[in-house]
Motif scaffolding. Structure first.
Motif, PDB file in Angstrom:
ATOM      1  N   PHE A 230       1.383  -0.978  -0.154  1.00 25.93           N
ATOM      2  CA  PHE A 230       0.028  -0.287  -0.040  1.00 25.93           C
ATOM      3  C   PHE A 230       0.982   1.294   0.027  1.00 25.93           C
ATOM      4  O   PHE A 230       0.773   2.325  -0.567  1.00 25.93           O
ATOM      5  N   ALA A 231       2.267   1.017   0.398  1.00 23.84           N
ATOM      6  CA  ALA A 231       2.905   1.893   0.653  1.00 23.84           C
ATOM      7  C   ALA A 231       3.181   2.716  -0.843  1.00 23.84           C
ATOM      8  O   ALA A 231       3.366   3.889  -1.228  1.00 23.84           O
TER       9      ALA A 231
ATOM     10  N   PHE B 212      10.723   9.618  -3.514  1.00 22.47           N
ATOM     11  CA  PHE B 212       9.719   8.548  -2.592  1.00 22.47           C
ATOM     12  C   PHE B 212      10.639   6.812  -3.095  1.00 22.47           C
ATOM     13  O   PHE B 212      11.138   6.584  -2.210  1.00 22.47           O
ATOM     14  N   LEU B 213      11.792   6.978  -3.785  1.00 27.06           N
ATOM     15  CA  LEU B 213      12.535   5.795  -4.443  1.00 27.06           C
ATOM     16  C   LEU B 213      13.482   6.176  -2.755  1.00 27.06           C
ATOM     17  O   LEU B 213      13.686   5.102  -2.350  1.00 27.06           O
TER      18      LEU B 213
ATOM     19  N   ALA C 144       5.775   4.998   6.667  1.00 26.83           N
ATOM     20  CA  ALA C 144       5.172   5.359   5.734  1.00 26.83           C
ATOM     21  C   ALA C 144       2.716   5.332   4.804  1.00 26.83           C
ATOM     22  O   ALA C 144       2.784   6.163   4.777  1.00 26.83           O
ATOM     23  N   LEU C 145       3.293   3.444   5.282  1.00 27.53           N
ATOM     24  CA  LEU C 145       1.707   3.965   4.948  1.00 27.53           C
ATOM     25  C   LEU C 145       0.746   5.277   5.614  1.00 27.53           C
ATOM     26  O   LEU C 145      -0.351   5.689   5.394  1.00 27.53           O
ATOM     27  N   VAL C 146       1.194   5.284   7.449  1.00 27.26           N
ATOM     28  CA  VAL C 146       0.770   6.313   8.881  1.00 27.26           C
ATOM     29  C   VAL C 146       0.763   7.279   7.153  1.00 27.26           C
ATOM     30  O   VAL C 146      -0.235   8.774   7.118  1.00 27.26           O
TER      31      VAL C 146
ATOM     32  N   PHE D  82      13.684   0.420   3.920  1.00 28.11           N
ATOM     33  CA  PHE D  82      12.770  -0.168   4.225  1.00 28.11           C
ATOM     34  C   PHE D  82      12.059  -1.243   3.085  1.00 28.11           C
ATOM     35  O   PHE D  82      11.136  -2.530   3.703  1.00 28.11           O
ATOM     36  N   ILE D  83      12.042  -1.152   1.790  1.00 28.44           N
ATOM     37  CA  ILE D  83      11.015  -1.418   0.731  1.00 28.44           C
ATOM     38  C   ILE D  83      11.698  -1.913  -0.259  1.00 28.44           C
ATOM     39  O   ILE D  83      12.913  -1.264  -1.374  1.00 28.44           O
ATOM     40  N   ASP D  84      11.788  -2.998  -1.165  1.00 25.29           N
ATOM     41  CA  ASP D  84      12.841  -3.283  -2.594  1.00 25.29           C
ATOM     42  C   ASP D  84      11.677  -2.705  -3.361  1.00 25.29           C
ATOM     43  O   ASP D  84      10.249  -3.834  -3.741  1.00 25.29           O
ATOM     44  N   VAL D  85      11.812  -1.603  -3.637  1.00 18.64           N
ATOM     45  CA  VAL D  85      10.603  -1.094  -4.261  1.00 18.64           C
ATOM     46  C   VAL D  85      10.670  -2.079  -5.721  1.00 18.64           C
ATOM     47  O   VAL D  85       9.036  -1.957  -6.543  1.00 18.64           O
TER      48      VAL D  85
END
Length: 464
Positions: free
Chosen positions: A36-37, A129-130, A207-209, A136-139
């Protein structure tokens, strides 16, 4: 999650509920916060260039009093740096429109600089953003997920539908200004970047929040703004042009080769100016599962090409479609593209006319650009890239002292060009052995090199 118009309370509440659902799913149903983020980040990025597309059709001109005039002699002046055209340039003040497709409203060339601003903002958002999400995310891997890929397609389709329904069918383009159209999308994305930097400590959930909070704030502001907005507020006006209604006795057009060369040069320098954003995007992609070669092609190839291409189009529309005419006792600029007179200045009102010494392309192509200063008027007129400049001076009675370029210091220009070539070669050589070092050098060295070369070029010009 792209929302329709929030004119009614029911629509607004439905939009709020749709943005709260992901939080409930993540905290109570075990849904993936990182998915979702990334989807929210995509929505913020996609919304900005779509706002730029909408701005093309905005019928009302911008409020010119709110636009910052570029500062001549400043190497960081906004109309040539970072791919952003901020000042009231000749194209910003362009009159007329062009119909591209019959079912759609006409496009206004004067709005193209705002499209460039929107695209430049989108490139900066991609980089930031990237860079943050990659901690913390493998975009790249998340983007390859079928759910995220389907969400991307849905976002695009949703934006197209909302534009068609809310912007065209309700004829809001008729009361919109280009600045207002892109302003809301840029502001929302900018706030999201700031909040994300502080919320990143919470990982994908934080990040989602952050994204949901910013989205809800934007929806609330949009709802309140839709209830109280004044359609006549903050709109600029274009005064009518008093041009003689007579056949031209002389007509001189810009040299096409010079215009194309100048457009490509402006596009290249503008593209290089976005180096830090490309670097952030490159770090974000290579921090995940994307390979260094693919990340380099995307970040240092496709993004600069898009940014530079738009800048080149803007410059070509500014100068390449004009014809400079002598009608009775006035100099008139007529636009072939829109079929409209852009400006007219009586010859007797020309207080000054100056040869632009600093035009690199004019020196290379043996053309001339003159800056005309009327006795009354807000800004100077530009008569650009003329090959028949001697004839133009005679036909338009331009009060210029000379049409010959003064000598410039070839040693300074040669040293600057050699230094630039060595820098490019060094970055290319380092890229083979240390891609990360080369990316940093290209990201920060490119903009610095443009400023240095521009300063060297001014030093090489003859003293005024």
């Amino acid at each position: 999650m792209a929302s329709p118009s929030n004119d009614s309370p029911a629509v607004f509440l439905a939009t709020v509920a749709a943005n709260v659902v992901p939080l409930v799913g993540v905290f109570h149903l075990g849904w993936s916060a990182q998915t979702f983020a990334v989807v929210y980040a995509m929505e913020l990025v996609v919304a900005v260039p779509f706002a730029g597309v909408k701005a093309l059709f905005a019928r009302r001109p911008p409020n010119y009093d709110e636009l910052e005039r570029p500062q001549e002699g400043n190497p960081l002046k906004p109309d040539e740096w970072g791919g952003v055209s901020a000042g009231p340039s000749d194209l910003n003040r362009r009159r007329g429109n062009v119909t591209v497709v019959d079912p759609l409203p006409p496009i206004y060339p004067r709005n193209v600089p705002f499209v460039l601003r929107a695209f430049g903002a989108a490139v900066a958002l991609v980089g930031m953003f990237l860079f943050v999400l990659s901690r913390f995310i493998d975009v790249p891997a998340t983007l390859a997920d079928p759910i995220v890929a389907a969400s991307a397609v849905t976002l695009i389709v949703s934006h197209v539908g909302v534009i068609n329904r809310e912007y065209f069918r309700k004829r809001r383009h008729e009361t919109s200004t280009p600045r207002d159209v892109i302003g809301s999308a840029k502001n929302e994305a900018g706030v999201a970047v700031v909040v994300l930097w502080f919320a990143a400590a919470g990982g994908p959930t934080g990040a989602l929040v952050a994204f949901v909070a910013v989205k809800l704030l934007a929806e609330w502001r949009g709802y309140r703004g839709g209830q109280s907005s004044d359609p006549d507020e903050a709109a600029g006006t274009l005064p009518p042009v008093a041009a003689p209604d007579a056949a031209p006795t002389a007509e001189i057009r810009p040299d096409r080769r010079a215009v194309r060369a100048a457009a490509l040069w402006r596009g290249a320098t503008s593209a290089i100016g976005g180096g830090p954003a490309y670097l952030l995007a490159w770090v974000g992609l290579t921090g995940g599962s994307a390979g260094a070669v693919a990340a380099t092609v995307i970040c240092f190839g496709l993004l600069p090409a898009g940014l530079g291409g738009l800048k080149a189009v803007e410059y070509a529309l500014t100068h390449g479609t004009l014809a400079y005419q002598r009608r009775d006792d006035a100099v008139v600029a007529y636009d072939d593209l829109t079929g409209a007179v852009q400006w007219a200045t009586p010859v007797d009102d020309l207080r000054d006319a100056e040869l632009c010494e600093g035009e690199l392309v004019d020196r290379a192509c043996d053309t001339r650009t003159f800056s005309l200063t009327p006795s009354a008027g807000e800004y100077d007129r530009s008569v650009a890239h003329l090959r028949e400049y001697v004839r133009a001076v005679e036909a338009f009675e331009l009060p210029v002292e000379t049409t010959a370029f003064g000598p410039f210091d070839r040693r300074v220009a040669g040293a600057a060009a050699a230094a630039g070539a060595c820098g490019v070669a060094a970055v290319a050589g380092v890229a083979y052995y240390a891609p990360s070092v080369a990316a940093v050098a290209a990201g920060f060295g490119g903009p610095f090199g443009v400023v240095a070369l521009r300063s060297a070029w001014r030093w090489a010009l003859p003293a005024a």
